[in-house]
Motif scaffolding. Structure first.
Motif, short mmCIF file in Angstrom:
data_model
loop_
_atom_site.label_atom_id
_atom_site.label_comp_id
_atom_site.label_asym_id
_atom_site.label_seq_id
_atom_site.Cartn_x
_atom_site.Cartn_y
_atom_site.Cartn_z
N GLU A 208 0.79 -1.01 -0.02
CA GLU A 208 -0.15 -0.03 0.15
C GLU A 208 0.84 1.24 0.27
OE1 GLU A 208 -2.62 -0.09 3.28
OE2 GLU A 208 -3.72 -1.84 2.54
N GLN A 209 1.94 1.27 0.75
CA GLN A 209 2.84 2.13 0.90
C GLN A 209 3.48 2.69 -0.71
OE1 GLN A 209 6.53 2.15 3.11
NE2 GLN A 209 5.52 3.45 4.55
N GLU A 210 3.66 1.61 -1.43
CA GLU A 210 4.57 1.54 -2.64
C GLU A 210 3.33 2.03 -3.59
OE1 GLU A 210 5.95 -2.12 -3.68
OE2 GLU A 210 7.63 -1.91 -2.32
N LYS A 211 2.16 1.82 -3.68
CA LYS A 211 1.09 2.43 -4.18
C LYS A 211 0.94 3.83 -4.04
CE LYS A 211 -1.55 -1.94 -5.05
NZ LYS A 211 -2.58 -2.66 -4.69
N GLN A 212 0.73 4.19 -3.08
CA GLN A 212 0.69 5.65 -2.61
C GLN A 212 1.80 6.50 -2.99
OE1 GLN A 212 0.11 6.18 1.47
NE2 GLN A 212 -0.25 8.30 1.47
N ALA A 213 2.93 5.78 -2.80
CA ALA A 213 4.23 7.00 -3.37
C ALA A 213 4.09 6.72 -4.78
CB ALA A 213 5.47 5.89 -2.95
N ALA A 214 3.73 5.72 -5.55
CA ALA A 214 3.62 5.87 -7.12
C ALA A 214 2.42 6.76 -7.62
CB ALA A 214 3.32 4.45 -7.80
N ALA A 215 1.41 6.70 -6.87
CA ALA A 215 0.11 7.83 -7.12
C ALA A 215 0.98 9.20 -7.01
CB ALA A 215 -0.91 7.53 -6.20
N GLU A 216 1.60 9.60 -5.79
CA GLU A 216 1.78 10.88 -5.61
C GLU A 216 3.11 11.28 -6.42
OE1 GLU A 216 3.20 10.67 -1.41
OE2 GLU A 216 1.50 10.49 -0.49
N GLU A 217 3.80 10.35 -7.18
CA GLU A 217 4.74 10.67 -8.00
C GLU A 217 4.00 10.99 -9.26
OE1 GLU A 217 8.56 11.15 -9.89
OE2 GLU A 217 7.65 11.25 -7.73
N ALA A 218 3.09 10.13 -9.63
CA ALA A 218 2.46 10.56 -10.96
C ALA A 218 1.63 11.81 -10.90
CB ALA A 218 1.26 9.16 -11.29
N ALA A 219 0.91 11.87 -9.61
CA ALA A 219 0.46 13.35 -9.47
C ALA A 219 1.36 14.48 -9.54
CB ALA A 219 -0.42 13.43 -8.33
N ARG A 220 2.31 14.32 -9.05
CA ARG A 220 3.35 15.45 -9.04
C ARG A 220 3.84 15.79 -10.71
NH1 ARG A 220 8.63 15.92 -9.49
NH2 ARG A 220 9.05 13.72 -9.88
N LYS A 221 4.28 14.55 -11.34
CA LYS A 221 4.50 14.85 -12.74
C LYS A 221 3.32 15.45 -13.51
CE LYS A 221 7.89 10.81 -12.71
NZ LYS A 221 8.12 9.59 -13.64
N LYS A 222 2.39 14.85 -13.32
CA LYS A 222 1.15 15.49 -13.85
C LYS A 222 1.11 17.08 -13.86
CE LYS A 222 -3.78 14.76 -14.79
NZ LYS A 222 -5.07 13.98 -14.45
N GLY A 223 1.08 17.40 -12.37
CA GLY A 223 1.18 18.50 -12.18
C GLY A 223 2.20 19.56 -12.87
N GLY A 224 3.53 19.05 -12.91
CA GLY A 224 4.63 19.73 -13.35
C GLY A 224 4.28 19.97 -14.85
N LYS A 225 3.56 19.19 -15.72
CA LYS A 225 3.14 19.42 -17.13
C LYS A 225 2.54 20.48 -17.51
CE LYS A 225 4.24 14.52 -18.35
NZ LYS A 225 3.78 13.34 -18.85
N ARG A 226 1.76 20.73 -16.46
CA ARG A 226 0.68 21.89 -16.65
C ARG A 226 1.46 23.29 -16.74
NH1 ARG A 226 -4.27 20.22 -12.52
NH2 ARG A 226 -4.89 18.52 -13.53
#
Length: 226
Positions: A208-226
């Motif tokens: 669960e911790q790995e999934k949460q870290a992956a989701a946060e990383e994906a959200a961070r990358k998505k936010g950086g592309k805007r």
């Protein structure tokens, strides 16, 4: 018949074709030397400097290659050592209490303090804080007793069935009631502050911790592309 000497002042640069044969020859030799010198300065020297730079680069690359080659030779033993260290770490983590054992462990620590003769004026577990592969739980406490009682408490915690690690943060040990008080004259001490105990995360929690870290990383990358 004597040859007439050529005077440089009599030579017309705009009419080289009418110069005497000897003057033309000297001029051609000087012109050829000038061309050779300019060729060396403009072409040959530049190529020489480039060649020297390439030779130095070759030496540097060769040294880097030899260095990486030595690392590659030692890579397999290092991988084996790393695997052994990870295995030892997992074994040590498994000696810590699990999630289901943690509540009973906190009760055991509290009971150990009481059985050692310490007075639990405060023993309040706080919210658990997950880390990379373990979780820490802070406990705010205030214990009163003698040196011997505190020693018995530490010995009792060390003899619990599970490995218990207590780290102290902002701990203050002082005579009970301050210097000159009745409790202080009797040798009573007060230990107050926060201790932290630890448990290992099970496989489900780690996933669960790995999934949460992956989701946060994906959200961070998505936010950086805007």
């Amino acid at each position: 018949m004597s040859q007439k000497k050529t005077n440089l002042k009599d030579l017309d640069l705009n009419n080289i074709g009418n110069w005497p044969k000897q003057a033309k020859l000297v001029f051609c030799v000087l012109l050829a030397l000038l061309i050779v010198v300019l060729s060396y300065l403009l072409v040959v020297r530049g190529m020489t400097e480039e060649l020297e730079g390439l030779e130095q680069r070759e030496v540097t690359l060769r040294q880097e290659f030899e260095k990486e080659q030595k690392r590659a030779v030692n890579l397999d033993p290092l991988k084996q050592q790393l695997a052994q260290m990870e295995q030892v770490l997992q074994q040590m983590l498994r000696q810590l209490p699990s999630k289901t054992e943690m509540p009973d462990l906190i009760i055991d620590v509290s009971q150990t303090a009481l059985s050692s003769g310490l007075n639990n004026e405060l023993f309040q577990p706080g919210a658990e804080v997950p880390k990379e592969f373990y979780a820490e739980k802070p406990i705010a406490l205030r214990l009163v007793g003698s040196y011997h009682q505190f020693g018995a408490f530490v010995s009792g915690v060390a003899s619990l069935p599970r490995v218990v690690i207590l780290t102290m943060h902002d701990i203050n040990l002082k005579p009970k009631g301050g210097k000159g008080s009745i409790s202080a004259r009797s040798g009573a001490l007060e230990l107050s502050g926060t201790v932290k105990t630890y448990r290992y995360l099970d496989d489900t929690e780690l996933e669960e911790q790995e999934k949460q870290a992956a989701a946060e990383e994906a959200a961070r990358k998505k936010g950086g592309k805007r």
